[in-house]
Motif scaffolding. Structure first.
Motif: not given
Length: 149
Positions: A47-49, A54-57, A124-126, A131-132
């Motif tokens: 998902d890309v917002n 910024a962009y949040q992926v 971050k990966c959880e 999450e980018l």
């Protein structure tokens, strides 16, 4: 007798169907058996917002360790590469009957409308979610919007 003739169009029945538009889907519906089944790598779903800064992926990477996730940013192109490895568990008397889990490398590459400020980007990966946060480069014009006349 000449009044009873009609013109034959061999493609007439095909023009109104959705089959040709989803041509790739035809092959996905065909059941695959034997050694070919299950050998296609799953795709990395995301998902890309976007907001003004910024962009949040958010990308699904289930079962992947954060050490096996690699993200690179070059201009406005983002590449996500994940590697899943087979853990060797050998137990006496056990025989593997079927394995449907994919082991190998998956890559997803996409471009955004504006260049990314690589120095401020974070990952971050959880819990199987990557999450980018990709801040937009200041002064970048981004994609040019054309006026439709």
């Amino acid at each position: 007798m000449a009044n009873n003739l009609t013109r034959f169009n061999p493609f007439g029945d095909l023009t109104g169907t959705e089959t040709w538009r989803d041509f790739e889907d035809i092959f996905r519906r065909v059941p695959v058996v034997g050694s070919l089944a299950g050998n296609t790598p799953p795709s990395i779903r995301l998902d890309v917002n976007e907001n003004e800064q910024a962009y949040q992926v958010s990308a699904e990477v289930p079962g992947i360790k954060k050490e096996d996730v690699h993200v690179s940013v070059e201009g406005n192109v983002v590449t996500i590469r994940v590697e899943s490895r087979r853990e060797q568990e050998e137990k006496d008397g056990d025989t593997l009957l079927r394995s449907e889990r994919y082991y190998g490398v998956q890559t997803r590459r996409f471009s955004l409308a504006q260049d990314i400020d690589e120095s401020q980007a974070s990952a971050k990966c959880e819990n199987g979610i990557l999450e980018l946060i990709l801040p937009k480069k200041k002064g970048g014009a981004g994609a040019k919007k054309l006026e439709v006349r």
